[in-house]
Design an enzyme around this catalytic site. Structure first.
Site, short mmCIF file in Angstrom:
data_model
loop_
_atom_site.label_atom_id
_atom_site.label_comp_id
_atom_site.label_asym_id
_atom_site.label_seq_id
_atom_site.Cartn_x
_atom_site.Cartn_y
_atom_site.Cartn_z
N GLU B 49 -50.13 32.67 -30.17
CA GLU B 49 -48.77 32.94 -30.63
C GLU B 49 -48.87 33.41 -32.07
O GLU B 49 -49.39 32.69 -32.92
CB GLU B 49 -47.91 31.66 -30.59
CG GLU B 49 -47.39 31.31 -29.22
CD GLU B 49 -46.57 30.03 -29.26
OE1 GLU B 49 -46.41 29.42 -28.19
OE2 GLU B 49 -46.12 29.62 -30.35
N ASP B 60 -37.66 25.93 -37.86
CA ASP B 60 -38.99 25.51 -38.28
C ASP B 60 -38.97 24.51 -39.43
O ASP B 60 -38.08 24.55 -40.27
CB ASP B 60 -39.82 26.74 -38.70
CG ASP B 60 -40.29 27.53 -37.51
OD1 ASP B 60 -41.02 26.95 -36.68
OD2 ASP B 60 -39.92 28.70 -37.38
N TYR B 175 -41.76 27.48 -22.34
CA TYR B 175 -42.20 26.69 -23.49
C TYR B 175 -41.27 25.49 -23.59
O TYR B 175 -40.10 25.65 -23.92
CB TYR B 175 -42.10 27.57 -24.75
CG TYR B 175 -42.65 26.99 -26.04
CD1 TYR B 175 -42.32 25.70 -26.47
CD2 TYR B 175 -43.49 27.75 -26.85
CE1 TYR B 175 -42.81 25.21 -27.66
CE2 TYR B 175 -43.98 27.25 -28.05
CZ TYR B 175 -43.63 25.98 -28.45
OH TYR B 175 -44.10 25.47 -29.64
#
Lengths: 408, 263
Positions: B49, B60, B175
């Protein structure tokens, strides 16, 4: 044309949360179920009389609404043209329009059983309003504020702490309002069960832009009635300052279908709208992009990286703008202009001298544009500007710019 | 069939779990970053990734955020990120590359132009954090049409009712985000993850890869054992943050890969 259908400007957003191409729901999957739940709850509350009864009761007895509509006689005389009215939202409890929206969101949060409220703040006015209403209802309150703003808005930081809120200085990114919003979103994504994110402006993922607008629309509704009472007609021009754009959207929305009314939004021009991007004029100097859950006009570089804005006013220091403004700009229903720091400071001083009102730096931008156009307009032209905040919080900044030593 | 589909077919035949790593393109600079990325397959990484730097990575934690800032300060752009993929492809034509980031830099380039350039650069799929199924018309559908995988995140808040919508236009793999939170935060627990993976598996044939909160070879093994593979990002990126050499970073990656492959 056989039949002419009247197209209302007041029907947005659509079911995808779009105003034309703007708005939407650009959030991570973790948050998606939360904003869908919020939308469902808001749609329910919106048509619930008891919800609005509670709002109106608090607006009347806690906030002090309706705010007055004031004919600024000496300013009108000084400018020598159009007749200038001010919608006095700076007289609200906590000193700005922010509390109109916060009350709505906190009542909704209570209905949803949320016990912890988070908010982002720039100048601190939204943070203070949120901390205030949380204190009133006994809710835990966490306010994210850029470290740079914590420094330049110290009195508001102390106010929030007095009111029992936890103020978290945000050092990530560049430590400004947009970074505070990022950190609030990070908090929300982490504390999904008990936390309600109280956004302070008409931006963010759907339903926030519509919901915040609906709570702020009380400004325009009152203004309409008050102008009818004072003048027997609607104003010719309405003007408000824009950072994210909540006070402006609140004033503008009830007037959108009154096409005789000229609508002007005033962005922060900083040091001037130029290639150096030392301003916060997203519509005048930016282009469409996606940030903080919505598509709107943004200050960005060639690579799509978000730029920091620059303005003397911490409340306008945001690189984006509410998506409904982006739409109104593109369809031409509202006009958007930029006012520099210098012009805003002049308006600030003139308002103090001529009207005995110390305005916040945000509405000083709107006032500066009034000063530009009023002299060019006839005496029977009525302008209504939104005095959306008082200037107590800004006296230190203004003193610094005027070279006045506050330590004396 | 993309390189991602091929990779999972091979792993399945070998009865192995997938080990996926996230690194930020251009962190701390282009050359070092390219050296790290080129070394990943030999360290046991099955899928790479590649983080696309963005100023406002709202999902994040600070580790990834600072990595993005370092990359941007060193002059990284979307164009240079694609160039990094091109440079990697000169030595490796089998390891899949998934671009991971936020929508604005892509939107800014223009979706059609981006897809054409990404495909030519040897990118196989993408994860765009701020594009939920509700915004599928933006990039997801055009990406699938262009023959690139659009990999979606499923999270602990994705309930039964919503899961089919999340899976509908997903390809490559799913994911699963092990925690409610941001990257690099709380430690993932295999006991929490196992039933969630089973729940998703009952509705899709796609491989389920689990990420967020995996920092050690032990956790990588534990999580991989209850899924089809695992992703590590922040733990690797933090080594670069602390000034470790490429050799040290790759040695740590190898220990994680060995952990995941033991599962």
């Amino acid at each position: 044309m056989a039949t002419e259908l009247f197209n209302s400007f007041m029907t947005g957003p659509d079911e995808k949360g779009r105003f034309g191409d703007f708005g939407g729901r650009f959030v991570s999957e973790t948050l998606m179920p939360l904003i869908l739940e919020l939308e469902a709850q808001y749609e329910h509350a919106k048509t619930d009389d008891s919800f609005w009864a509670e709002m109106h009761d608090l607006w009347t007895h806690y906030v002090g609404r309706p705010s007055p509509m004031y004919h600024a006689e000496r300013l009108t005389e000084h400018l020598g043209g159009a007749k200038v009215y001010m919608k006095r939202d700076e007289l609200n409890h906590t000193g700005a329009h922010k509390i109109n929206n916060v009350l709505g969101q906190i009542i909704l949060a209570r209905r949803m059983g949320k016990t912890r409220i988070i908010a982002e703040t720039g100048a601190g006015q939204h943070g203070v309003a949120t901390a205030t209403v949380c204190a009133k209802f006994g809710l835990k309150c966490v306010v994210y504020m850029g470290a740079h703003d914590v420094e330049r808005q110290a009195p508001n930081v102390f106010r929030m702490r007095l009111l029992g809120a936890e103020v978290v200085p945000v050092t990530s990114g560049r430590g400004t309002l947009k970074d505070a919003m990022n950190d609030a979103l990070r908090d929300w994504v982490t504390n999904v069960r008990d936390t309600f994110y109280c956004i302070g402006t008409v931006a963010g993922p759907h339903p926030y832009p519509a919901m915040v607008r609906d709570f702020q629309a009380i400004i325009g509704k009152e203004a309409k009635e008050q102008m009818m009472e004072a003048e027997g007609r609607l104003p010719d021009t309405i003007i408000a300052a824009i950072g994210g754009g909540s006070n402006a959207m609140g004033l503008f929305f009830p007037f959108l279908d009154d096409t005789s009314v000229n609508i002007i939004g005033v962005e922060a021009g900083g040091k001037g709208v130029n290639q150096k991007m030392e301003h916060c004029a997203s519509l005048t100097g930016g282009r469409p992009g996606v940030l903080h859950g919505n598509r709107t006009y943004l200050l960005q570089d060639d690579d799509g990286q978000i730029l920091e804005g620059f303005s003397i006013s911490a409340g306008l220091d945001y690189p984006g703008i509410g998506p409904e403004h982006a739409w109104l700009h593109e369809i031409g229903r509202a006009q958007y202009v930029a006012i520099t720091d210098k012009e805003a400071l002049e308006a600030f001083q003139l308002c103090c001298e001529k009207e005995g009102i110390i305005p916040a730096l945000e509405p000083s931008h709107a006032l500066a544009h009034v000063m530009k156009i009023a002299p060019t307009l006839p005496k029977d032209h009525i302008i209504c500007m939104n005095m959306c905040g008082r200037g107590d919080k800004d006296i230190f900044t203004v003193a610094k710019h005027l070279g006045f030593d506050m330590k004396i | 069939m993309t390189r991602i589909d091929d990779t999972f077919a091979k792993l399945k035949a070998a009865n192995k779990k997938a080990f996926v790593t996230y690194v930020m393109a251009g962190d701390p600079n282009y050359e070092t970053s390219l050296e790290v990325v080129k070394g990943l397959p030999a360290a046991g990484v099955d899928i790479i990734e590649l983080g696309l730097p963005f100023t406002d990575p709202m999902a994040d934690g600070s580790t990834i955020q600072l990595a993005g800032q370092r990359a941007l300060e060193a002059g990284m752009t979307l164009e240079k990120t694609l160039q990094l993929a091109r440079d990697f492809r000169t030595t490796d034509d089998t390891t899949p590359i998934v671009l991971m980031g936020y929508y604005n830099p892509i939107y800014n380039r223009g979706v059609d132009q981006f897809l054409q350039d990404a495909k030519e650069a040897g990118i196989d799929g993408m994860i765009v954090v701020d594009l939920p199924p509700e915004e599928d018309d933006e990039l997801c559908i055009p990406a699938q049409k262009a023959g690139l995988n659009f990999i979606r995140l499923a999270t602990p808040t994705t309930d039964e009712k919503r899961l089919p919508k999340v899976l509908e236009n997903t390809s490559g793999f799913v994911y699963y985000v092990s925690i409610t939170g941001i990257t690099g935060a709380a430690e993932a627990q295999a006991s929490d993850v196992a039933p969630e993976v089973a729940r998703i598996k009952s509705q899709t044939d796609l491989p389920i890869i689990v990420g967020f909160g995996i920092k050690t070879p032990e956790t990588a093994e534990a999580i991989a054992s209850v899924a089809d593979g695992t992703v590590v990002g922040s733990a690797i990126v933090s080594l670069l943050e602390n000034g470790k050499s490429v050799t040290e970073v790759l040695a740590f990656v190898k220990s994680l890969a060995d952990g995941a492959h033991r599962a």
